[in-house]
Scaffold this motif. Sequence first.
Motif, mmCIF file in Angstrom:
data_model
loop_
_atom_site.group_PDB
_atom_site.id
_atom_site.type_symbol
_atom_site.label_atom_id
_atom_site.label_comp_id
_atom_site.label_asym_id
_atom_site.label_seq_id
_atom_site.Cartn_x
_atom_site.Cartn_y
_atom_site.Cartn_z
ATOM 1 N N ASP A 115 0.811 -1.213 0.000
ATOM 2 C CA ASP A 115 0.000 0.000 0.000
ATOM 3 C C ASP A 115 0.845 1.263 0.000
ATOM 4 O OD1 ASP A 115 -2.243 -1.596 0.088
ATOM 5 O OD2 ASP A 115 -2.360 -1.570 2.281
ATOM 6 N N TYR A 116 2.137 1.137 0.264
ATOM 7 C CA TYR A 116 3.002 2.309 0.364
ATOM 8 C C TYR A 116 3.866 2.521 -0.869
ATOM 9 C CZ TYR A 116 1.606 2.496 5.235
ATOM 10 O OH TYR A 116 0.859 2.599 6.383
ATOM 11 N N ILE A 117 3.604 1.779 -1.924
ATOM 12 C CA ILE A 117 4.343 1.954 -3.169
ATOM 13 C C ILE A 117 3.402 2.578 -4.192
ATOM 14 C CG2 ILE A 117 5.587 0.795 -5.035
ATOM 15 C CD1 ILE A 117 6.461 -1.292 -3.080
ATOM 16 N N PRO A 118 3.800 3.698 -4.809
ATOM 17 C CA PRO A 118 2.914 4.372 -5.767
ATOM 18 C C PRO A 118 2.485 3.435 -6.903
ATOM 19 C CG PRO A 118 4.810 5.752 -5.236
ATOM 20 C CD PRO A 118 5.082 4.411 -4.630
ATOM 21 N N THR A 119 1.241 3.574 -7.327
ATOM 22 C CA THR A 119 0.720 2.733 -8.400
ATOM 23 C C THR A 119 1.522 2.907 -9.680
ATOM 24 O OG1 THR A 119 -1.501 2.906 -7.474
ATOM 25 C CG2 THR A 119 -1.342 2.194 -9.758
ATOM 26 N N SER A 120 1.974 4.126 -9.949
ATOM 27 C CA SER A 120 2.755 4.365 -11.164
ATOM 28 C C SER A 120 4.055 3.565 -11.154
ATOM 29 C CB SER A 120 3.064 5.858 -11.308
ATOM 30 O OG SER A 120 3.763 6.344 -10.175
ATOM 31 N N VAL A 121 4.652 3.395 -9.984
ATOM 32 C CA VAL A 121 5.889 2.616 -9.871
ATOM 33 C C VAL A 121 5.596 1.124 -10.057
ATOM 34 C CG1 VAL A 121 7.777 1.966 -8.317
ATOM 35 C CG2 VAL A 121 6.960 4.326 -8.378
ATOM 36 N N ILE A 122 4.490 0.655 -9.471
ATOM 37 C CA ILE A 122 4.116 -0.756 -9.627
ATOM 38 C C ILE A 122 3.844 -1.079 -11.087
ATOM 39 C CG2 ILE A 122 2.359 -2.474 -9.065
ATOM 40 C CD1 ILE A 122 2.062 -1.073 -6.344
ATOM 41 N N LYS A 123 3.081 -0.209 -11.754
ATOM 42 C CA LYS A 123 2.793 -0.422 -13.173
ATOM 43 C C LYS A 123 4.075 -0.347 -14.008
ATOM 44 C CE LYS A 123 -1.702 -0.925 -13.047
ATOM 45 N NZ LYS A 123 -2.350 -2.173 -13.468
ATOM 46 N N ALA A 405 15.042 2.565 -15.350
ATOM 47 C CA ALA A 405 15.962 2.199 -14.271
ATOM 48 C C ALA A 405 16.075 0.684 -14.121
ATOM 49 C CB ALA A 405 15.506 2.823 -12.953
ATOM 50 N N ILE A 406 14.958 -0.028 -14.258
ATOM 51 C CA ILE A 406 14.991 -1.496 -14.151
ATOM 52 C C ILE A 406 15.780 -2.093 -15.313
ATOM 53 C CG2 ILE A 406 13.569 -3.580 -14.306
ATOM 54 C CD1 ILE A 406 11.448 -2.117 -12.683
ATOM 55 N N LEU A 407 15.538 -1.584 -16.523
ATOM 56 C CA LEU A 407 16.263 -2.101 -17.687
ATOM 57 C C LEU A 407 17.757 -1.790 -17.605
ATOM 58 C CD1 LEU A 407 13.760 -1.208 -20.572
ATOM 59 C CD2 LEU A 407 14.159 -3.443 -19.541
ATOM 60 N N ALA A 408 18.097 -0.653 -16.992
ATOM 61 C CA ALA A 408 19.499 -0.246 -16.910
ATOM 62 C C ALA A 408 20.228 -0.902 -15.748
ATOM 63 C CB ALA A 408 19.591 1.270 -16.782
ATOM 64 N N LEU A 411 15.851 -5.188 -11.030
ATOM 65 C CA LEU A 411 14.472 -4.943 -10.600
ATOM 66 C C LEU A 411 14.407 -4.166 -9.292
ATOM 67 C CD1 LEU A 411 11.803 -5.694 -11.944
ATOM 68 C CD2 LEU A 411 11.620 -7.589 -10.358
ATOM 69 N N LEU A 412 15.169 -4.572 -8.284
ATOM 70 C CA LEU A 412 15.081 -3.923 -6.980
ATOM 71 C C LEU A 412 15.585 -2.486 -7.040
ATOM 72 C CD1 LEU A 412 14.325 -4.203 -4.025
ATOM 73 C CD2 LEU A 412 16.643 -5.020 -3.561
ATOM 74 N N LYS A 413 16.743 -2.276 -7.671
ATOM 75 C CA LYS A 413 17.282 -0.912 -7.778
ATOM 76 C C LYS A 413 16.332 -0.019 -8.568
ATOM 77 C CE LYS A 413 22.146 -2.313 -7.539
ATOM 78 N NZ LYS A 413 23.416 -2.449 -8.311
ATOM 79 N N GLY A 414 15.772 -0.587 -9.638
ATOM 80 C CA GLY A 414 14.846 0.190 -10.448
ATOM 81 C C GLY A 414 13.607 0.601 -9.680
ATOM 82 N N VAL A 415 13.065 -0.311 -8.878
ATOM 83 C CA VAL A 415 11.884 -0.001 -8.074
ATOM 84 C C VAL A 415 12.218 1.062 -7.028
ATOM 85 C CG1 VAL A 415 10.285 -0.922 -6.357
ATOM 86 C CG2 VAL A 415 10.725 -2.197 -8.446
ATOM 87 N N ILE A 416 13.392 0.957 -6.408
ATOM 88 C CA ILE A 416 13.803 1.954 -5.408
ATOM 89 C C ILE A 416 13.926 3.333 -6.050
ATOM 90 C CG2 ILE A 416 15.703 2.690 -3.907
ATOM 91 C CD1 ILE A 416 16.206 -0.281 -3.317
ATOM 92 N N ILE A 417 14.517 3.384 -7.242
ATOM 93 C CA ILE A 417 14.630 4.654 -7.967
ATOM 94 C C ILE A 417 13.240 5.188 -8.303
ATOM 95 C CG2 ILE A 417 15.382 5.719 -10.135
ATOM 96 C CD1 ILE A 417 17.799 3.793 -10.060
ATOM 97 N N GLY A 418 12.360 4.297 -8.743
ATOM 98 C CA GLY A 418 10.994 4.707 -9.062
ATOM 99 C C GLY A 418 10.259 5.246 -7.855
ATOM 100 N N ALA A 420 11.629 6.656 -5.248
ATOM 101 C CA ALA A 420 12.219 7.962 -4.935
ATOM 102 C C ALA A 420 11.621 9.048 -5.826
ATOM 103 C CB ALA A 420 13.734 7.908 -5.105
ATOM 104 N N VAL A 421 11.468 8.747 -7.121
ATOM 105 C CA VAL A 421 10.878 9.720 -8.044
ATOM 106 C C VAL A 421 9.416 9.958 -7.682
ATOM 107 C CG1 VAL A 421 10.275 10.171 -10.451
ATOM 108 C CG2 VAL A 421 12.467 9.115 -9.904
ATOM 109 N N GLY A 422 8.702 8.877 -7.356
ATOM 110 C CA GLY A 422 7.302 9.011 -6.965
ATOM 111 C C GLY A 422 7.138 9.863 -5.718
ATOM 112 N N LEU A 423 8.028 9.669 -4.733
ATOM 113 C CA LEU A 423 7.970 10.472 -3.508
ATOM 114 C C LEU A 423 8.264 11.940 -3.795
ATOM 115 C CD1 LEU A 423 9.736 8.121 -0.920
ATOM 116 C CD2 LEU A 423 7.311 8.714 -1.025
ATOM 117 N N PHE A 424 9.195 12.174 -4.722
ATOM 118 C CA PHE A 424 9.507 13.562 -5.094
ATOM 119 C C PHE A 424 8.264 14.267 -5.621
ATOM 120 C CE2 PHE A 424 10.401 16.422 -8.673
ATOM 121 C CZ PHE A 424 11.081 17.436 -8.012
ATOM 122 N N PHE A 425 7.530 13.593 -6.508
ATOM 123 C CA PHE A 425 6.333 14.212 -7.073
ATOM 124 C C PHE A 425 5.225 14.337 -6.022
ATOM 125 C CE2 PHE A 425 8.293 13.238 -11.162
ATOM 126 C CZ PHE A 425 7.966 14.381 -11.880
ATOM 127 N N ALA A 426 5.176 13.379 -5.087
ATOM 128 C CA ALA A 426 4.183 13.469 -4.012
ATOM 129 C C ALA A 426 4.471 14.687 -3.126
ATOM 130 C CB ALA A 426 4.195 12.192 -3.181
#
Length: 555
Positions: A115-123, A405-408, A411-418, A420-426
Amino acid sequence: MNAQYKSKSIFSNLAADLPSSIVVFLVALPLCLGVALASNAPLFSGIIAGVCGGIIVGIVSGSQLSVSGPAAGLTAIVASAILTLQSFEAFLVVVVLAGLIQLILGFAKLGIIGDYIPTSVIKGMLAAIGLILIINQMPQLLGDRSALPANDEESIVPAGNIFVNFFKAFAHITPGALAIGIICLVFHFIWEKIVVRKKGFIKLIPAPLLIVFLGIGLNVLFASTGLLPALSGGYLVSIPQAGSAKEFVSFFTSPDWSVIGNTQVWALALTVALVASLESLLSLEAVDDMDPFQRVSPANRELKAQGLGNIVSGLLGGIPVTSVIVRSSANVNAGAKTKVSAILHGLLLLSSVAFIPFLLNLIPKTALAAILIFTGYKLAKPALFKLYYQKGWDQFLPFIITIVAILATDLLKGVIIGIAVGLFFAFRSNFRKAVFVVTGNKKYLFRLRKDVSFLNKALIKQHLEKVPEGAQVIIDALRADYIDKDIVEVIEDFIIHAPLKNITVQLETSGFIDHGFSDKILANDNRDGHLRRTYTRVIISTRQKKESKATPEFA
């Protein structure tokens, strides 16, 4: 509805659960093989995971309709982990440890982590998984000869990364494999278009099973007519065949516990545990929404069940398991009513590798690749990118950055980066919405909304400093749930010094919330009496009336 099923015998709904289990088995069998193939793991390990997901997780889980097994979402992690550890037996230790971590998460009641991970990051994560599946399975679809294992035995890891293998495969195409793969893939898309408009029995026919039969049929056609060279050896599924029960037991693989002290093993275990838990919780929520009886599955118990399933899977030689939406939705659509369906599907998977492995070994790997590429397309279809672009940059950027980020990285690092970006926009969104300023004709309205944190301090100070001499100011805190002490201090300083510029200030607060304004301010003691404070217990309708009257005045 829950009580209705608790009061009945576990087999009282067998008339509905048995047919459903057969449908799920037919869906799961090619997917178990395909996920293992995409993970660069022995194909037998995919079946083991399916058996453990069906039987072990099925028994322990609190969900009546969720079905667990090897998941496409973990293929990139599994393939990378096996490559890193250079041993499948070492990777099995990762699976067991991941299960232990999931058990700990369950007992710690952390089933709410999703519940604490933005939907945009999950998608974005799911879309990245889809792209990885497509890129990773293209060599199999093309029949890349350079990726064939030596002596037609199961390979552990192909050389290079998925992007290198993708481009290299076009120089080593096998015509028979390409023909079967393309036909199967096109058929999958056509079948999807046909079924979506139909009702009734046709919806219960699993497309992956049809793809498997089509692949086998095409290969038999090539062998009998010579139209194209038939596939054999490394181009086909390879499940070990046992001549006795003892020999069958010997096919199961034990973990290599000598790597238990390797820090990479623990890091990979944490990654598998977190991603598998997230995928399971998301799938569980989706299945509960599809449940016609609207039963609610306990998330913490699900983490425990998934943890136990992964422990057993790793000990027996299987890849990780999660709750899987494809099999679960097939279970719901087939009319299952209880968890007996998931358990029986696991028993059917076990029976298939024990009694009919010779039939499984007729399946072309390119047909499995077609199934996985179609799955990847469903996860990363263009309509999803269009949808998030239309939602605005605050949704699109976390979505697209997570994918890149995941492709580069992984998976875990990419999700963490996502995240962080989601929290920035929040934070950015909250920062903008927390302070609303309207000016006009020496009248100023400062409306504080939601949570006003120290991050808004500079903005508020900047606007207050621009208020000219002789102005009228309303500071409306009625809609603020929280005001940081730094903000309170800035407002109080402005109110105290306002008389020096002949500024009249009206502070509106609610009696329901104490924002920490000093007694001096609340007592209207600002020396020259220029502060007119409104202190009242207001209800929502009153607030709306105030807003409708105040806004035009300052517009």
